[in-house]
Design a protein around this motif. Structure first.
Motif, PDB file in Angstrom:
ATOM      1  N   TYR A  71      14.755   1.072  -1.160  1.00 55.18           N
ATOM      2  CA  TYR A  71      13.551   1.878  -1.011  1.00 55.18           C
ATOM      3  C   TYR A  71      12.573   1.398  -2.067  1.00 55.18           C
ATOM      4  CZ  TYR A  71      10.413   5.776  -0.461  1.00 55.18           C
ATOM      5  OH  TYR A  71       9.306   6.529  -0.215  1.00 55.18           O
ATOM      6  N   ILE A  72      11.478   0.865  -1.648  1.00 57.98           N
ATOM      7  CA  ILE A  72      10.554   0.243  -2.590  1.00 57.98           C
ATOM      8  C   ILE A  72       9.304   1.087  -2.713  1.00 57.98           C
ATOM      9  CG2 ILE A  72       9.213  -1.823  -3.090  1.00 57.98           C
ATOM     10  CD1 ILE A  72      11.327  -3.312  -1.379  1.00 57.98           C
ATOM     11  N   SER A  73       8.995   1.373  -3.948  1.00 59.15           N
ATOM     12  CA  SER A  73       7.833   2.211  -4.197  1.00 59.15           C
ATOM     13  C   SER A  73       7.101   1.660  -5.401  1.00 59.15           C
ATOM     14  CB  SER A  73       8.280   3.644  -4.476  1.00 59.15           C
ATOM     15  OG  SER A  73       7.211   4.372  -5.007  1.00 59.15           O
ATOM     16  N   ALA A  74       5.848   1.988  -5.480  1.00 57.87           N
ATOM     17  CA  ALA A  74       5.090   1.554  -6.644  1.00 57.87           C
ATOM     18  C   ALA A  74       5.248   2.548  -7.781  1.00 57.87           C
ATOM     19  CB  ALA A  74       3.623   1.401  -6.271  1.00 57.87           C
ATOM     20  N   ASP A  75       5.842   3.645  -7.482  1.00 54.59           N
ATOM     21  CA  ASP A  75       5.937   4.711  -8.467  1.00 54.59           C
ATOM     22  C   ASP A  75       7.377   4.819  -8.953  1.00 54.59           C
ATOM     23  OD1 ASP A  75       5.802   6.929  -9.970  1.00 54.59           O
ATOM     24  OD2 ASP A  75       4.998   8.246  -8.405  1.00 54.59           O
ATOM     25  N   GLU A  76       7.560   4.457 -10.181  1.00 56.07           N
ATOM     26  CA  GLU A  76       8.927   4.452 -10.676  1.00 56.07           C
ATOM     27  C   GLU A  76       9.494   5.860 -10.765  1.00 56.07           C
ATOM     28  OE1 GLU A  76       9.491   3.142 -14.628  1.00 56.07           O
ATOM     29  OE2 GLU A  76      11.654   3.019 -14.413  1.00 56.07           O
ATOM     30  N   ARG A  77       8.635   6.741 -11.210  1.00 59.18           N
ATOM     31  CA  ARG A  77       9.101   8.131 -11.343  1.00 59.18           C
ATOM     32  C   ARG A  77       9.625   8.662 -10.018  1.00 59.18           C
ATOM     33  NH1 ARG A  77       7.886  11.843 -15.119  1.00 59.18           N
ATOM     34  NH2 ARG A  77       7.506  13.416 -13.532  1.00 59.18           N
ATOM     35  N   LYS A  78       8.940   8.261  -8.998  1.00 56.75           N
ATOM     36  CA  LYS A  78       9.348   8.748  -7.687  1.00 56.75           C
ATOM     37  C   LYS A  78      10.778   8.321  -7.404  1.00 56.75           C
ATOM     38  CE  LYS A  78       7.655   8.641  -2.963  1.00 56.75           C
ATOM     39  NZ  LYS A  78       6.512   8.254  -2.142  1.00 56.75           N
ATOM     40  N   THR A 120       0.803  -1.223   0.000  1.00 60.10           N
ATOM     41  CA  THR A 120       0.000   0.000   0.000  1.00 60.10           C
ATOM     42  C   THR A 120       0.827   1.259   0.000  1.00 60.10           C
ATOM     43  OG1 THR A 120      -0.120  -0.216   2.381  1.00 60.10           O
ATOM     44  CG2 THR A 120      -2.003  -1.008   1.109  1.00 60.10           C
ATOM     45  N   LYS A 121       1.960   1.213   0.598  1.00 63.30           N
ATOM     46  CA  LYS A 121       2.781   2.424   0.559  1.00 63.30           C
ATOM     47  C   LYS A 121       4.258   2.071   0.517  1.00 63.30           C
ATOM     48  CE  LYS A 121       2.340   3.184   5.541  1.00 63.30           C
ATOM     49  NZ  LYS A 121       2.011   4.171   6.558  1.00 63.30           N
ATOM     50  N   ASP A 122       5.025   3.082   0.256  1.00 65.13           N
ATOM     51  CA  ASP A 122       6.454   2.877   0.114  1.00 65.13           C
ATOM     52  C   ASP A 122       7.057   2.366   1.412  1.00 65.13           C
ATOM     53  OD1 ASP A 122       5.786   4.075  -2.172  1.00 65.13           O
ATOM     54  OD2 ASP A 122       7.077   5.834  -1.916  1.00 65.13           O
ATOM     55  N   PHE A 123       8.063   1.557   1.264  1.00 66.70           N
ATOM     56  CA  PHE A 123       8.751   1.115   2.467  1.00 66.70           C
ATOM     57  C   PHE A 123      10.212   0.838   2.147  1.00 66.70           C
ATOM     58  CE2 PHE A 123       9.048  -3.446   1.546  1.00 66.70           C
ATOM     59  CZ  PHE A 123       8.109  -3.580   0.544  1.00 66.70           C
ATOM     60  N   THR A 171      11.789  -4.502   7.570  1.00 67.36           N
ATOM     61  CA  THR A 171      11.216  -3.441   6.759  1.00 67.36           C
ATOM     62  C   THR A 171      11.000  -2.220   7.638  1.00 67.36           C
ATOM     63  OG1 THR A 171       8.952  -4.099   7.223  1.00 67.36           O
ATOM     64  CG2 THR A 171       9.944  -4.998   5.238  1.00 67.36           C
ATOM     65  N   ILE A 172      11.036  -1.076   6.998  1.00 68.04           N
ATOM     66  CA  ILE A 172      10.726   0.181   7.687  1.00 68.04           C
ATOM     67  C   ILE A 172       9.608   0.853   6.906  1.00 68.04           C
ATOM     68  CG2 ILE A 172      11.582   2.448   8.317  1.00 68.04           C
ATOM     69  CD1 ILE A 172      14.356   1.191   8.487  1.00 68.04           C
ATOM     70  N   PRO A 173       8.502   1.165   7.432  1.00 66.89           N
ATOM     71  CA  PRO A 173       8.075   0.910   8.803  1.00 66.89           C
ATOM     72  C   PRO A 173       7.836  -0.568   9.052  1.00 66.89           C
ATOM     73  CG  PRO A 173       6.294   1.832   7.530  1.00 66.89           C
ATOM     74  CD  PRO A 173       7.500   1.867   6.655  1.00 66.89           C
ATOM     75  N   ASP A 174       7.976  -0.939  10.261  1.00 64.54           N
ATOM     76  CA  ASP A 174       8.006  -2.354  10.582  1.00 64.54           C
ATOM     77  C   ASP A 174       6.608  -2.862  10.912  1.00 64.54           C
ATOM     78  OD1 ASP A 174       8.988  -4.795  10.987  1.00 64.54           O
ATOM     79  OD2 ASP A 174       9.844  -4.396  12.961  1.00 64.54           O
ATOM     80  N   GLU A 175       5.733  -2.755   9.923  1.00 60.38           N
ATOM     81  CA  GLU A 175       4.387  -3.264  10.148  1.00 60.38           C
ATOM     82  C   GLU A 175       4.093  -4.275   9.058  1.00 60.38           C
ATOM     83  OE1 GLU A 175       2.018   0.225   9.691  1.00 60.38           O
ATOM     84  OE2 GLU A 175       3.377   1.340  10.986  1.00 60.38           O
ATOM     85  N   PRO A 176       3.457  -5.350   9.439  1.00 58.04           N
ATOM     86  CA  PRO A 176       3.197  -6.395   8.431  1.00 58.04           C
ATOM     87  C   PRO A 176       2.289  -5.901   7.321  1.00 58.04           C
ATOM     88  CG  PRO A 176       2.165  -6.917  10.553  1.00 58.04           C
ATOM     89  CD  PRO A 176       3.012  -5.727  10.777  1.00 58.04           C
ATOM     90  N   LYS A 177       1.410  -4.984   7.629  1.00 58.46           N
ATOM     91  CA  LYS A 177       0.446  -4.572   6.601  1.00 58.46           C
ATOM     92  C   LYS A 177       1.085  -3.688   5.547  1.00 58.46           C
ATOM     93  CE  LYS A 177      -1.346  -0.416   8.656  1.00 58.46           C
ATOM     94  NZ  LYS A 177      -1.805   0.191   9.760  1.00 58.46           N
ATOM     95  N   VAL A 178       2.287  -3.185   5.856  1.00 61.19           N
ATOM     96  CA  VAL A 178       2.936  -2.296   4.908  1.00 61.19           C
ATOM     97  C   VAL A 178       3.185  -2.997   3.586  1.00 61.19           C
ATOM     98  CG1 VAL A 178       5.077  -1.100   4.410  1.00 61.19           C
ATOM     99  CG2 VAL A 178       3.983  -0.800   6.605  1.00 61.19           C
ATOM    100  N   CYS A 179       3.761  -4.179   3.692  1.00 64.30           N
ATOM    101  CA  CYS A 179       4.093  -4.838   2.432  1.00 64.30           C
ATOM    102  C   CYS A 179       2.969  -5.743   1.950  1.00 64.30           C
ATOM    103  CB  CYS A 179       5.396  -5.584   2.563  1.00 64.30           C
ATOM    104  SG  CYS A 179       5.652  -6.340   4.136  1.00 64.30           S
ATOM    105  N   GLY A 180       1.932  -5.899   2.722  1.00 67.76           N
ATOM    106  CA  GLY A 180       0.767  -6.643   2.270  1.00 67.76           C
ATOM    107  C   GLY A 180       1.144  -8.029   1.782  1.00 67.76           C
TER     108      GLY A 180
END
Lengths: 915, 446
Positions: A156-163, A53-56, A73-82
């Motif tokens: 740094y993993i993001s869904a947005d390549e441009r970012k 859902t969001k960058d991590f 992972t940072i943030p260290d929440e399981p739901k971050v990386c789904g």
């Protein structure tokens, strides 16, 4: 055509298969709208591709036992990386390790060598997973590991390549800091580990020697027995091991002395020297031990073993105060099998404080990159704009602290918080935003930043072009989903390019030596020397460098347009407009650019020619009403048009722009903008309510803006405070911590209060003290305006201007506080720009010729205000007040001055306004 | 004015109660549109003295002497040394072989005198343990001497050596000293003015000879000033203004300033004409006109015609303490600026409020030694308020004018306020701005 990324970009995967061939040719990208509106009708919620859902930030290692594995992972929440497969992605990112780690015995040296590898930076995309990552590889040392190295990577993993692509520089900078921090801690830990190991070895050595001696004494005949030979071999092994480890210690000590290629590698000097001193301490200690050891080895009989042992122990305690409790252990001849032993964790590998500090850094990085690219972009654009107008920022912007924050983070990071003066400032943060390469390049900063920025500006084309080229390739091929690209090479190439460019531009006798900041020179010169790292560099496809190649030969103007090509017009229409509006000045400034590069002093601000130039430019252009505000208005003028033409034309045969577009489309936008500035937005709400509630709000705002102290009188503290907070938005130059505002006071005030505070919340009391308070109100009534919120009256001079009507219209259609806040900000910013112009226009204040009297100048100033800025008499007062503030601030910021502040006022009559 | 906010009238203090004269907030002729509050004193600031074009010194009951830069408002020096309140301060031009340096002489209740260098802050000379505290100082630049007056009159030279002294001339002590031609000085003590002549007889020891005692005042003398080379003036507690010939010390004119209005009503309400209301607090002169601060009123007296030119009975809400050049400051905490305007046509009722009360017959009631001049209404002009400065919360004790560079006021609220012409200051700042811009080669946005 259907398969072309352009079209695919705007359809969902489900729609892809529909046999619905479009009869019309693909429309140019900038006109495209999603053909199939999404169900939730939020075009930014296209997260369907990514499984997170969001960058991590992901930290992985290449374990010698189990291969690539994710660590945290940072943030260290399981739901971050789904449902995102971290294991799989770890494999992906660890497989693109371009670090030239060379381990083991190099030919010709007797001892194992530590390989000092530079971090490598890679951008990697996995469109199947919908994930794009900036991957930063680093190597830590572990005595027990194979080749003493443990490869790690942070991504740094993001869904947005441009970012990722656009923030590459900053990501790189921040990750480098974290990496340096980890590595520094690791060296410390490694040295400690070595020390322990050496102690063990020496203890073992002494034990073995004693055993051998005893044996010899007991039975001198058995000298050549198998047992004795074995013992002797063992002893020899231990000795060899001691030498090896001592050598390792020496190597790790030499770490700092070695030249660095990495431009971002910078550590706190104190930490470095501390670490160095520590290592040298150890080194000295163990080389001292080498003496007696050598003696023992050769002569063997001088000391009894017990004595020697004790001596060692004592020295242990003396020499290594940090670990006095460590008791050496006997080392068995054979070490445990590789797979039996437990590998050290990352925490263990790095000193605890350093580990914590780097985690903090990474968390900060994650935080600062939260949000959509648009959001980040706007924020930075805003910031860079403000940085340009430092003179007027104090009026309405709350930038100053923010700026400072940023400067703090770009300092070489020190995990143990060494005092600030020990820092040497790193480079200023660079804003890598595709649409404003030149803006950055001309930003008047230090030499370093300047060259750096221009370097980045040049680098942009690579950063954008290369991955997209790659993407295209891979999409053509059947694999289709994976692409990766190494940027480290490009970086160095760019620097080379920059060198060339510099030499072309400046034609200085020896531009390289003068112009380039040290790290660049170092790195580039090292490029020639390094054997390990530069092989990738040489094999970079030449095509990637072509735009720059052109640059070297073409005049600068052409160069610029080339550089601007990659701008994605669909995304940044308005930004383009903005950018090119600046370009006019920038192109002219390019001539200054040369002269600015040449002086070799570092960190000397030398921006005057440009600033003056801007001033003059704005003035002579004559479009005074626009230009001062240019920063905020986004005029879509000729410039913007012509440029978009250029980019469309040339973009047609420029693969990169299209492909970037497609990729951007592929990568879903992140989650919505983070809520910030909550307080000020709330104040905006309050201000809006005030404006809507009181028909005389415009008078109150005028008072505040023209520097007349406004007293908000009321019985209820909450209401007064709230209103003061709302009205504080209108106080020019409120001070860093709102020193010019007093939210609540209940005692009679004096004259100095009136000019210390421009906005005062005053308690209405009915006690005797209240009467003296009211007396002070009436006594100083000529200096203040009084807003009585209980009786809903305002006593202040009348205002007849037009300027404020659009922020104080009580029939405004703005409904939301935040919108009003932004509206207000833009209006105030425009005012500030006008005031800036007024302040720094010479002939509006001083006579042009000798025979001109002060009246002529005054007349000219009024004429300027009236005719060119189109202001009424009352509005003039606002500008004159702002201009006064700017002048004073420029001459002497209030904090530095020892003189008491000046308080200006006017003798005018006040009216009483009622609802 | 703020009644809507005050709610009740009792809120108004005594200072406000007789605010007959109110100029309002619109004051187009008032050019003091910028101020700086100078803080530094811990007690009432009583004295201000101008050192040069851009410096002034202030002194007060805290025994401190502070030197200020009036251009920037910065405090330059703190001269500490006196343990008690300052009673007199004056500048003193020290002539060396090469230069003339302005020094400061201060007198304090701790019965000491000090000489200060306002450039360095050094206490150059000091004399302690005087018999009494000094109340006034007079510098005779021409003779390189200075006098201190209190219960005794002393003459000192440039190096703080006592030249001669005149012990205990009267019970009350000297309250004012002025220089007269022919090496004479006039000292006001109680109801008399004593003229002394400084002579250097054959034995070359300076001596002070009493020449004459002028005892025409009926009450304590409050003010003594030089008007021009030929005359000086004195004012008493009961409102007598006497103009003296500076050479032969004869009375040139005697004006008993009493408000006709209050006399006319004197039969009805005697209490209203207390002597303090007609006490001449302060006199100042430009050579042709004398501005007398009488109670809370102002009185312009023409030396040429020997008549009252203009007056304002209630110029301030409270006693006027100090005046210079048609500017007055008062216990009510305000400074007011005046202008002498021609009287509008008599037909206009606007001025009748003040001048309609003028009755000439009554003045003959008072029989002073010389007969009182009858006010000639045809010569009477108006003293019109053109602006006021409100800032101090206590009585404004004194002020010093730096001409176009501003005005410094000192007050019982421990503050000094530097009033400036805002437009001029803004122009000066602009000049400085472009100068700095030029120095830097452009705006350095630090």
């Amino acid at each position: 055509m259907i398969g072309s990324p352009d079209v695919v970009a705007f359809t969902k995967e489900d729609d892809y298969g529909q046999p619905n061939p479009e009869p019309w040719p693909p429309i140019p990208e900038e006109f495209s709208i999603p053909l199939y509106p999404l169900a939730d009708s939020n075009p930014w919620a296209k997260t369907s591709y990514a499984k997170f859902t969001k960058d991590f930030i992901l930290i992985s290692e290449f374990s010698e036992q189990v291969g690539p594995q994710p660590l945290l992972t940072i943030p260290d929440e399981p739901k971050v990386c789904g449902t995102f497969d971290l294991n799989y992605f770890s494999l992906r990112i660890m497989s693109v390790d371009y670090q030239a780690s060379f381990v083991g015995h190099p030919p010709g040296s007797g001892y194992p060598r530590l390989s000092f590898v530079e971090d490598s930076r890679v951008v990697l995309g996995d469109s199947k997973e919908g994930a794009f990552a900036y991957v930063h590889h680093l190597t830590l040392y572990d005595l027990e590991a194979r080749g003493f190295v443990r490869p790690f990577c942070m991504a740094y993993i993001s869904a947005d390549e441009r970012k990722i692509m656009l923030q590459f520089q900053e990501l790189s900078l921040r990750f480098s800091q974290a990496s340096e921090c980890l590595k520094a801690g690791n060296r410390r830990a490694f040295a400690k580990e070595l020390q322990r190991k050496l102690q063990d070895l020496e203890y073992t050595h002494s034990v073995l020697q004693r055993e051998e001696g005893l044996q010899r004494e007991a039975d001198p005949q058995t000298r050549y027995s198998a047992h004795a030979v074995e013992k002797a071999n063992e002893l020899a092994n231990v000795e060899k091991s001691i030498y090896e480890h001592r050598d390792l210690l020496k190597q790790i000590t030499s770490y700092h002395g070695r030249p660095r290629r990495d431009p971002h590698a910078a550590m706190c000097h104190k930490c470095m020297s501390e670490c160095l001193a520590e290592c040298e301490d150890l080194l000295e200690k163990f080389s001292k031990l080498a003496g007696p050891l050598g003696c023992i080895g050769e002569e063997g009989q001088i000391l009894t073993e017990d004595e020697a042992g004790e001596g060692e122990m004592e020295e242990d305690e003396d020499g290594v105060k940090r670990r006095p409790s460590y008791t050496p252990q006997l080392i068995r001849a054979k070490s445990a099998k590789c797979f039996d032993k437990r590998l050290k964790t990352l925490q263990e590998l790095c000193d605890e404080t350093f580990y914590e500090a780097s985690m903090e850094l990474l968390k900060e990085t994650e935080r600062s990159f939260r949000g959509d690219l648009c959001y980040l972009y706007t924020r930075r654009l805003d910031r860079s704009l403000r940085r340009k107008q430092k003179v007027t920022n104090f009026l309405f912007e709350e930038e100053v602290c923010e700026d400072n924050d940023e400067e703090v983070t770009i300092r070489p990071f020190c995990p143990v918080n060494h005092s600030v003066e020990l820092y040497t400032l790193l480079k200023p943060p660079h804003i890598v935003l595709a649409p404003e390469p030149l803006e950055d390049a001309t930003e008047p900063f230090s030499e370093i930043s300047h060259t750096l920025d221009s370097e980045l500006g040049l680098g942009e084309s690579h950063l954008e072009s290369s991955p997209s080229d790659q993407t295209l390739e891979t999409q053509d091929s059947s694999e289709g989903t994976k692409c990766s690209y190494s940027s480290g090479t490009n970086m160095t190439k760019q620097q080379d390019q920059q060198h060339n460019l510099d030499s072309v531009i400046s034609e200085a006798p020896d531009p390289d030596s003068d112009v380039t900041p040290d790290h660049e020179r170092e790195s580039s010169s090292e490029d020639m020397e390094t054997t390990a790292g530069d092989d990738e560099g040489d094999h970079t496809p030449v095509s990637l460098l072509e735009p720059n190649g052109e640059c070297e030969e073409t005049p600068l103007e052409v160069c610029e347009s080339d550089l601007l090509l990659p701008i994605d017009t669909a995304c940044c229409m308005s930004q383009d407009g903005f950018l090119y509006e600046d370009l006019a000045a920038d192109t002219a400034d390019e001539s200054d650019h040369n002269s600015k590069i040449q002086p070799p002093q570092t960190l000397v601000v030398n921006q005057e020619p440009q600033a003056l130039h801007l001033l003059q430019d704005h003035y002579t252009v004559g479009s005074l009403s626009e230009s001062p505000a240019a920063g905020l208005v986004l005029p879509v003028g000729q410039h913007a048009d012509s440029v978009s033409h250029v980019s469309v034309e040339e973009g047609s045969d420029c693969t990169m722009s299209t492909s970037t577009g497609s990729d951007r489309a592929h990568s879903p936008f992140g989650y919505g903008a983070v809520v910030t500035l909550r307080q000020r937005r709330k104040a905006g709400q309050g201000a809006l309510r005030f404006v809507r509630q009181y028909p005389f709000a415009i008078q109150a705002l005028w008072c505040l803006l023209s520097g007349r102290t406004l007293v908000v009188l009321g019985e209820d503290e909450g209401r007064v405070r709230k209103l003061v907070a709302a009205l504080a938005l209108f106080v020019p130059g409120p001070g860093k911590s709102a020193e010019r505002i007093q939210a609540w006071m209940s005692c009679p005030f004096s004259l100095s209060d009136i000019y210390r505070w421009k906005l005062i919340g005053l308690q209405r009391v009915s006690s005797p003290m209240g009467s003296s308070l009211l007396y002070s109100l009436s006594r100083y009534s000529r200096y203040i305006s009084i807003l009585d919120i209980d009786q809903k009256t305002l006593r202040c001079p009348p205002y007849h201007g037009q300027l404020l009507s659009n922020i104080a219209d009580h029939r405004t259609s703005i409904r939301r506080g935040s919108s009003y806040f932004l509206h207000l900000q833009s209006v105030l910013c425009r005012l500030a720009a006008k005031a800036f112009l007024l302040t720094f226009t010479h002939h509006l204040h001083l006579p042009v010729s000798l025979e001109e009297g002060p009246e002529v100048v005054k007349g000219r100033r009024l004429c300027f205000l009236q005719e060119q800025l189109g202001l009424d008499e009352d509005d003039n007062e606002i500008l004159l007040y702002l201009s006064q503030l700017i002048t004073r601030q420029y001459l002497q910021p209030p904090s530095e001055s020892t003189a008491p502040p000046c308080f200006s006022f006017k003798y005018t009559t006040s009216d009483l306004y009622k609802i | 004015m703020l009644r809507w906010i005050l709610g009740s009238r009792e809120a108004q203090s005594a200072l406000e109660k007789s605010s007959v004269l109110c100029i309002g907030e619109e004051q187009p002729q008032n050019c003091f549109t910028e101020l700086q509050v100078l803080k530094g004193h811990f007690d009432i600031v009583r004295f201000l003295v101008q050192i040069d074009d851009f410096r002034c010194a202030s002194a007060g009951d805290d025994g401190l002497v502070l030197v200020w830069n009036t251009e920037t408002g910065e405090k330059l020096l703190e001269l500490r040394g006196h343990s008690q309140q300052i009673t007199a301060i004056t500048t003193f031009k020290c002539r060396n072989a090469l230069t003339t340096q302005t020094m400061l002489i201060t007198a304090s209740s701790d019965r000491s005198l000090s000489l200060w260098d306002p450039d360095t802050g050094n206490r150059v000379q000091t004399i302690a343990d005087l018999h009494s505290s000094v109340k006034c100082l007079l510098v005779l630049e021409r003779l390189c001497l200075w006098l201190s007056g209190g219960e005794e009159l002393c003459v000192w030279n440039q190096d703080f050596q006592l030249q001669c002294h005149q012990p205990n001339p009267s019970d009350t002590g000297i309250i004012a000293l002025i220089e007269l031609p022919k090496n004479c000085v006039a000292a006001a003590m109680d109801k008399e003015i004593v003229i002394y002549r400084l002579t250097v007889p054959a034995d070359s020891v300076l001596c002070l000879t009493e020449m004459q005692r002028l005892s025409d005042h009926r009450d304590q003398i409050r003010a003594l000033i030089n008007v021009n080379d030929n005359m000086f003036a004195s004012g008493s507690h009961v409102g007598e203004l006497i103009l003296w010939d500076a050479i032969d010390w004869n009375i040139l004119a005697y004006e008993h300033i009493l408000w006709e209005e209050s006399q006319s009503a004197s039969e009805i309400r005697m209490g209203s004409s207390k002597p303090s209301e007609m006490s001449i607090q302060h006199l100042c002169s430009n050579g042709k006109l004398i501005l007398a601060a009488v109670g809370s009123g102002l009185y312009v007296y023409s030396v040429l015609t020997k008549t009252v030119l203009a007056y304002r009975k209630v110029a301030h809400d409270s006693n006027v303490l100090h005046t210079i050049e048609l500017i007055s400051c008062s216990e009510d905490g305000s400074v007011r600026m005046w202008e002498i305007q021609d009287l509008p046509l008599a037909a206009e009722p606007a001025s009748a409020g003040f001048f309609g009360m003028l009755t000439f017959g009554r003045s003959s009631k008072h029989s002073g030694p010389p007969s009182k001049k009858v006010l000639d209404v045809s010569n009477l002009k108006m003293l019109e308020l053109i602006g006021d400065l409100i800032g101090h919360s206590g009585a404004v004790q004194m002020f010093v004018s730096f001409k176009e560079n501003g005005l410094v006021t000192c007050s019982t609220d421990h503050l000094l306020i530097l009033w400036k012409n805002g437009e001029r200051q803004s122009h000066l700042r602009s000049l400085k701005l472009f100068q700095k811009l030029e120095e830097n080669g452009g705006p350095v946005f630090s």
